[in-house]
Write a protein that holds these residues in place. Structure first.
Motif, PDB file in Angstrom:
ATOM      1  N   GLY A 164       7.293   2.380   2.654  1.00  0.00           N
ATOM      2  CA  GLY A 164       6.884   2.873   3.968  1.00  0.00           C
ATOM      3  C   GLY A 164       7.127   1.862   5.079  1.00  0.00           C
ATOM      4  N   PHE A 219      -0.366   3.850   3.811  1.00  0.00           N
ATOM      5  CA  PHE A 219      -1.179   4.935   3.252  1.00  0.00           C
ATOM      6  C   PHE A 219      -2.147   4.374   2.227  1.00  0.00           C
ATOM      7  CE2 PHE A 219       2.597   7.103   4.761  1.00  0.00           C
ATOM      8  CZ  PHE A 219       2.171   8.364   5.148  1.00  0.00           C
ATOM      9  N   ASN A 220      -3.285   5.037   2.084  1.00  0.00           N
ATOM     10  CA  ASN A 220      -4.231   4.676   1.028  1.00  0.00           C
ATOM     11  C   ASN A 220      -5.010   5.932   0.651  1.00  0.00           C
ATOM     12  OD1 ASN A 220      -6.354   3.785  -0.575  1.00  0.00           O
ATOM     13  ND2 ASN A 220      -6.638   1.894   0.591  1.00  0.00           N
ATOM     14  N   ARG A 221      -4.487   6.632  -0.335  1.00  0.00           N
ATOM     15  CA  ARG A 221      -5.069   7.919  -0.717  1.00  0.00           C
ATOM     16  C   ARG A 221      -6.523   7.782  -1.153  1.00  0.00           C
ATOM     17  NH1 ARG A 221      -2.393  12.791  -2.955  1.00  0.00           N
ATOM     18  NH2 ARG A 221      -4.138  14.168  -3.255  1.00  0.00           N
ATOM     19  N   HIS A 277       4.143   2.906   8.136  1.00  0.00           N
ATOM     20  CA  HIS A 277       3.756   3.948   7.177  1.00  0.00           C
ATOM     21  C   HIS A 277       2.829   3.400   6.102  1.00  0.00           C
ATOM     22  CE1 HIS A 277       7.950   5.089   8.622  1.00  0.00           C
ATOM     23  NE2 HIS A 277       7.155   5.978   9.187  1.00  0.00           N
ATOM     24  N   MET A 323      -7.098   7.214   3.764  1.00  0.00           N
ATOM     25  CA  MET A 323      -6.260   6.787   4.888  1.00  0.00           C
ATOM     26  C   MET A 323      -4.934   7.539   4.753  1.00  0.00           C
ATOM     27  SD  MET A 323      -5.052   4.957   7.383  1.00  0.00           S
ATOM     28  CE  MET A 323      -3.550   4.160   7.950  1.00  0.00           C
ATOM     29  N   TYR A 324      -4.733   8.503   5.644  1.00  0.00           N
ATOM     30  CA  TYR A 324      -3.623   9.440   5.498  1.00  0.00           C
ATOM     31  C   TYR A 324      -2.385   9.046   6.326  1.00  0.00           C
ATOM     32  CZ  TYR A 324      -6.972  11.980   2.797  1.00  0.00           C
ATOM     33  OH  TYR A 324      -7.864  12.305   1.811  1.00  0.00           O
ATOM     34  N   CYS A 350       0.819  -1.218   0.000  1.00  0.00           N
ATOM     35  CA  CYS A 350       0.000   0.000   0.000  1.00  0.00           C
ATOM     36  C   CYS A 350       0.851   1.266   0.000  1.00  0.00           C
ATOM     37  CB  CYS A 350      -0.993  -0.013   1.162  1.00  0.00           C
ATOM     38  SG  CYS A 350      -0.225  -0.176   2.783  1.00  0.00           S
ATOM     39  N   SER A 351       2.146   1.151   0.256  1.00  0.00           N
ATOM     40  CA  SER A 351       3.066   2.285   0.083  1.00  0.00           C
ATOM     41  C   SER A 351       4.261   1.863  -0.761  1.00  0.00           C
ATOM     42  CB  SER A 351       3.529   2.807   1.450  1.00  0.00           C
ATOM     43  OG  SER A 351       2.426   3.188   2.249  1.00  0.00           O
ATOM     44  N   HIS A 358       1.920   7.057  10.840  1.00  0.00           N
ATOM     45  CA  HIS A 358       2.997   7.998  11.142  1.00  0.00           C
ATOM     46  C   HIS A 358       3.761   7.556  12.379  1.00  0.00           C
ATOM     47  CE1 HIS A 358       1.629  10.831   8.094  1.00  0.00           C
ATOM     48  NE2 HIS A 358       0.427  10.394   8.401  1.00  0.00           N
TER      49      HIS A 358
END
Lengths: 325, 327
Positions: free
Chosen positions: A98, A104-106, A102, A110-111, A93-94, A114
């Motif tokens: 990541g 992410f899923n724009r 890390h 899903m931001y 997914c990154s 971190h």
């Protein structure tokens, strides 16, 4: 857009089972050294993310800290993409850049994912700022652990959110330990929710082992925010069965304490509620669990055979191209 | 062309970009009602309103992070640091969140944000308020950094920064805000690309490579050197990252002698990188070792005489030039 009331509880139970089976498999693959770096598991906390996600729309914003596999799954990221990320593969997914902390899923809002404790709380406030700037009725859900609440960025962010009246729910997943330091040893408060009062933000305590309570409380808050933007704070009391990360044997707590929470397991609890109400049979449950296990096993196979990002793409993800015309 | 101040040039750049793009907003301490600590945002609140010109509490980490979050969903924040010395409080947001996001998300989230404000030593502000932060930030891949030295560059670079799809630091200089220079009229779009140096003065004997506050020093020194029959070429880097290697190498090929004059400290400073690249790529063009004039390697003293001794100045620069010219 799926409305909150329509979210099927059996479906949310399936999500919780998927999360648990995913994390169990991740643990196994980590021990087999297929997964590198740090790896923080969500086992025990499933009702928190499932309840929160059940209370919002698909276009609301979600952002969290490093214990993030569950949030990505709850936001509709496939187990394949999540496992491939843990394996460091391009299909992750990154894109395998990541790693565990890390995700992410724009597309599904899903931001991240971190990894610096508390550093994403200002980002969450920025997401909420953008919502208000554009006059939208979305809400930002910002998850963080009890360890984050003593970080300066957290305080600055809460103050800004309150000052600017931004549509955001600060969700403290209080699992009682910041790594190995208990809340008692880290936080000069009788209860975490009192932090919110210092910023004139309404706060609530929620039982994080109870899916329905999490969902209903957050739904109520989100409803109020959509009418008139404002920040809110929930301290969700939960427990992680595993250590802080894979390398932590969690010797700072007793077996009895762990057992106490396991008896109150969020999946068992929702299952019992649904069974009692005639909404779920044992056969159905077994079927769901079997499906979750199969999905996760398939994700391991998928991750294993997926290619890594080619070395010649090393420099492709440092700068975005172009400029806004 | 007309003559305006550096401050006015920045103000025009902000106003033009705010006017052009509704996703652009300006946020920072004292930017709105106070009209800017250095008056760079003068009149913008009145013109664009409190939705887009936003005062913050003194929470650099908080509002820098807010900007990064807003940029994740496509807004184009301009975050003002009252001085880049204060950006150190937000270091984690500027270095960890802004430039890493694009990589960490596998290319899903670029961060189109501009961080701007005065940078570098001013006058008797002491150690905490005199930081030249460019080498700190230049060490972070994912960031772009420019250092305008003239009103024209200030306007053109800031406008480009706002439109760039990556985090860009526009390092201004307090001592330059009131300086004047010729700039295209407001109805003429002025965009200066990042990563493009400019020869501010042609010369044939020595290349003086400079940026930000040292450009003025270099130009003034070049005039003095002319009296001694030394023709200095002044290369203003304008951008630290990306670095315009070609412009540097072209000048070295022309003069064969190099002095780098920089506003930061010597250890791992910008000049060290420039120096490395010259010797690596155009070693044969050099007729003398490269010299650097920078700050002394001490925290900035308050005392005026000592401060002057720490900073680069004409005497130090002339001495370095003469040494590389064997004059």
């Amino acid at each position: 857009m799926q409305s909150v009331e329509q979210r099927d509880e059996v479906e949310m139970l399936s999500l919780m089972l998927l999360i648990r089976r995913f994390e169990e498999r991740a643990s196994q693959q980590y021990q087999a050294q297929k997964i590198g770096g740090f790896c923080h598991l969500y086992i025990g906390q499933e009702a928190v993310v499932a309840g929160a996600i059940a209370a919002v729309r698909d276009d609301d914003y979600v952002i969290t800290a490093y214990r993030d596999h569950a949030h990505a799954l709850a936001r509709g990221t496939s187990a394949d993409a999540c496992m491939a990320e843990l394996f460091g593969k391009e299909a992750g997914c990154s894109r395998g850049l990541g790693g565990s902390m890390h995700f992410f899923n724009r597309q599904n809002h899903m931001y991240g994912g971190h990894a610096i404790v508390g550093a994403h709380v200002p980002l969450a406030v920025g997401l909420a700022f953008a919502i208000k700037y554009r006059g939208e009725d979305r809400v930002t859900l910002c998850f963080f652990g009890d360890g984050a609440i003593n970080q300066g960025s957290f305080h600055e962010a809460l103050n800004l959110a309150a000052l600017f009246k931004l549509p955001i729910v600060f969700i403290c997943e209080n699992n009682l330990f910041a790594m190995g330091t208990s809340v008692k040893r880290s936080t000069s408060l009788k209860q975490i929710v009192d932090r919110a009062e210092g910023y004139d933000i309404p706060g609530e305590i929620v039982d994080g082992m109870n899916f329905r309570e999490v969902r209903d409380k957050i739904a109520e808050i989100v409803h109020s925010i959509r009418k008139e933007p404002h920040p809110a704070f929930v301290e969700i009391r939960t427990y992680r069965y595993r250590g802080h990360s894979m390398s932590d044997p969690a010797s700072y707590r007793t077996k009895q304490e762990l057992e106490k929470y396991r008896l109150d397991d969020p999946i068992t609890r929702l299952r019992a509620q649904l069974t009692r109400e005639g909404k779920l049979t044992n056969e159905q449950f077994d079927q769901i669990d079997k499906h979750a296990k199969e999905t996760v096993l398939a994700s391991v196979k998928f991750a294993e055979k997926s290619p890594e990002l080619p070395l010649d793409k090393l420099y492709d993800y440092t700068y975005a191209n172009g400029a806004k015309p | 062309m007309r003559e305006i101040t550096y401050r006015q040039a920045l103000n025009e750049a902000l106003a033009e970009e705010l006017e052009r793009d509704p996703d652009v907003f300006l946020m920072g301490e004292e930017v709105a009602e106070y009209n800017g600590a250095y008056k760079v945002s003068q009149g913008l609140l009145e013109r664009f309103g409190p939705r887009r010109i936003i005062d913050t509490p003194i929470s650099e980490n908080g509002f820098a992070g807010l900007g990064v979050g807003a940029a994740m969903v496509g807004l184009r924040p301009i975050i003002e640091f009252m001085t880049f010395s204060f950006s150190l409080v937000a270091f984690d947001q500027v270095v960890n969140n802004a430039p890493n996001m694009f990589t960490m998300s596998g290319g899903q989230f670029n961060i189109p944000i501009t961080f701007r404000g005065p940078n570098g030593p001013a006058h008797q502000l002491g150690a905490t308020h005199s930081h030249a932060t460019e080498p700190l930030y230049a060490n972070s891949p994912g960031l772009k950094i420019c250092t305008p030295a003239t009103p024209r560059d200030a306007k053109g670079l800031l406008k480009t920064a706002v439109r760039d799809n990556n985090p860009v630091l526009v390092l201004e200089a307090e001592l330059l805000y009131s300086s004047k220079g010729m700039v295209e009229p407001p109805d003429e779009e002025l965009l200066i690309p990042l990563g493009r140096a400019e020869v501010k003065r042609e010369g044939s004997d020595v290349s003086i490579i400079c940026y930000a506050q040292t450009v003025r020093l270099a130009l003034a020194t070049a005039a003095k050197l002319e009296e001694e029959d030394i023709s200095a070429e002044i290369v203003d880097l304008r951008s630290i990252k990306p670095l315009d290697e070609k412009a540097i190498f072209d000048s070295v090929a022309k003069t064969h002698r190099v002095v780098i004059v920089e506003q930061d400290r010597p250890f791992c400073g910008v000049g060290a990188e420039v120096c490395y690249r010259i010797q690596k790529n155009v070693f044969d063009e050099l007729d003398a070792p490269i010299l650097r004039v920078s700050q002394e390697d001490v925290p900035m003293p308050y005392n005026e005489r000592l401060e002057k001794a720490v900073l680069p100045n004409a005497d130090k620069l002339i001495a370095a030039v003469k040494k590389v010219c064997y004059a």
